[in-house]
Design an enzyme around this catalytic site. Sequence first.
Site, PDB file in Angstrom:
ATOM      1  N   ASP A   1      57.958  80.973  49.494  1.00 43.91           N
ATOM      2  CA  ASP A   1      57.592  79.962  48.503  1.00 43.91           C
ATOM      3  C   ASP A   1      57.339  78.656  49.259  1.00 43.91           C
ATOM      4  OD1 ASP A   1      57.105  78.554  46.226  1.00 43.91           O
ATOM      5  OD2 ASP A   1      59.049  78.929  45.284  1.00 43.91           O
TER       6      ASP A   1
ATOM      7  N   ASP B   1      50.860  79.740  46.185  1.00 49.10           N
ATOM      8  CA  ASP B   1      51.880  79.334  47.157  1.00 49.10           C
ATOM      9  C   ASP B   1      53.090  80.241  47.193  1.00 49.10           C
ATOM     10  OD1 ASP B   1      52.687  78.595  44.605  1.00 49.10           O
ATOM     11  OD2 ASP B   1      53.833  76.875  45.319  1.00 49.10           O
ATOM     12  N   GLU B   2      52.983  81.451  46.664  1.00 51.07           N
ATOM     13  CA  GLU B   2      54.167  82.297  46.535  1.00 51.07           C
ATOM     14  C   GLU B   2      53.761  83.764  46.673  1.00 51.07           C
ATOM     15  OE1 GLU B   2      57.799  82.907  43.283  1.00 51.07           O
ATOM     16  OE2 GLU B   2      56.063  81.656  42.805  1.00 51.07           O
TER      17      GLU B   2
END
Length: 494
Positions: A11, A105-106
């Site tokens: 993350d 983003d993960e």
Amino acid sequence: MRSAPTILHLDMDAFFAAAEQAAKPSLRGKPVVVGGLGPRGVVSTASYEARRFGVHSAMPMAQARRLAPNAAYLVPRFSLYRAVSEQVMELLARLSPLVEPLSLDEAFVDLEAGGSAHDTASARAAGERLRADIRAVTGLTGSVGLAGSKMLAKIGSEQAKPDGLVVIEPGTERELLGPMPVRTLPGVGPATGEHLRRAGMTTVAELAEAGEDELVRLLGKAHGASLYRMALGHDDRPVVSERETKSVSVEDTFDVDLHDRVRVRTEVDRLADRCVERLRAGGHSGRTVVLKVRRYDFSTLTRSETLRGPTDDPGVVREAAGRLLESVDTTGGVRLLGVGVTGLADFTQEDLFAQAAADRPVPAPAAAPAPEPAPARPDGSAQEPEAPAERRFPAGHDVRHTEYGAGWVQGSGLRRVTVRFEEPGSVPGRVRTFWVDDPDLTLSEPLPLVPGPEADPGQSSWPASRPKSRSESRSDREADPSGGSGSGSGRAMP
């Protein structure tokens, strides 16, 4: 459950805000809030400096401004974020063929499937190497969780924030989960959490003590049984490398309710075009067009129309969305509009007839009609053509000046544009103001956060597959007293 912590969850830390701070050196170490800036806007991401004032994701932007009035408030620049995300996902793909992106983003990674790890020591080494590679390639930081299941790996990355790594050893799950709130578990949202609270269960340990039968009675068979297993630390969900896209949609919330029917139709057409752009970018077409309308009283209406075959033609989607709009009463005002396409396919109806169309003779193009004369003034003299529209420099956009180089717009107005000249890797730059029609000043593409070894200073070196930037996804002005208005501070106008 695995016997080794070989499932990794990454993350990125405050991704949108961190990217803006990296792109704009004058914002580093300062509170930055990214999201919609209108009266109805909400916070998408807040930097850690802004979080100290109580600002967090999903908070109304008006409330964030009250908590942190001196923060820099920016609208998202998705072209930049997508480009950085591609770099990060490429690094993950080097670890394993099984990478499951959850957002820009993960992502989850199955280290065992890629041969990157087989025990705790090798998993930790892979995680630390990934964090170092991300910092080297993007200049940003990410937090990593390692565990024997997806649920626990995600919990680990939350505990690791910011810029850390946490390993949850198999066998310690129940001890770790016990004191955590029930909202920690996947599938427990606000409604389910409140339902469990009223039943006297606020921690994961209390869920486990209640037993499966009680949770099934409260939540139903499927949800109750699944939640009980997770409360015991059991999660057998595999990392899935590809998720089937079921629909593509876009929507906009308006700062002021729309009452003009013509304006509403114009916005629907614009959303339809954006939806088709995303549809084509994913290599899909679709056969069902969906229109979403949220009215002034927050009532939400959804209408759909199924076409004879899948399409990615913007004209077809616009016409279908327009027909659906005709069946919706918008006289009281519209606060949100959305257009989507479902029933996705990898081909279009037009493909079936492409060969036949190619074999038909192409008619000669018709002669262009002669331009109509300009309308005359009342006195009979010819009316002069309209002056060209003034160039626009939206706040936050990237610009380039022939003399001063790369910069970004801090503000504009009164036929002036104020620019801070700085770029990733530089020191905080100076602010200068220009006339809006200055031929030496032009809009430009975002620069990489970490330039390549042979990057041309005047060119972008993002991967060639990076999506093209769009004006609506660029950052808004910095809330900085030195450049907060159109006239700004800096050198005098020439």
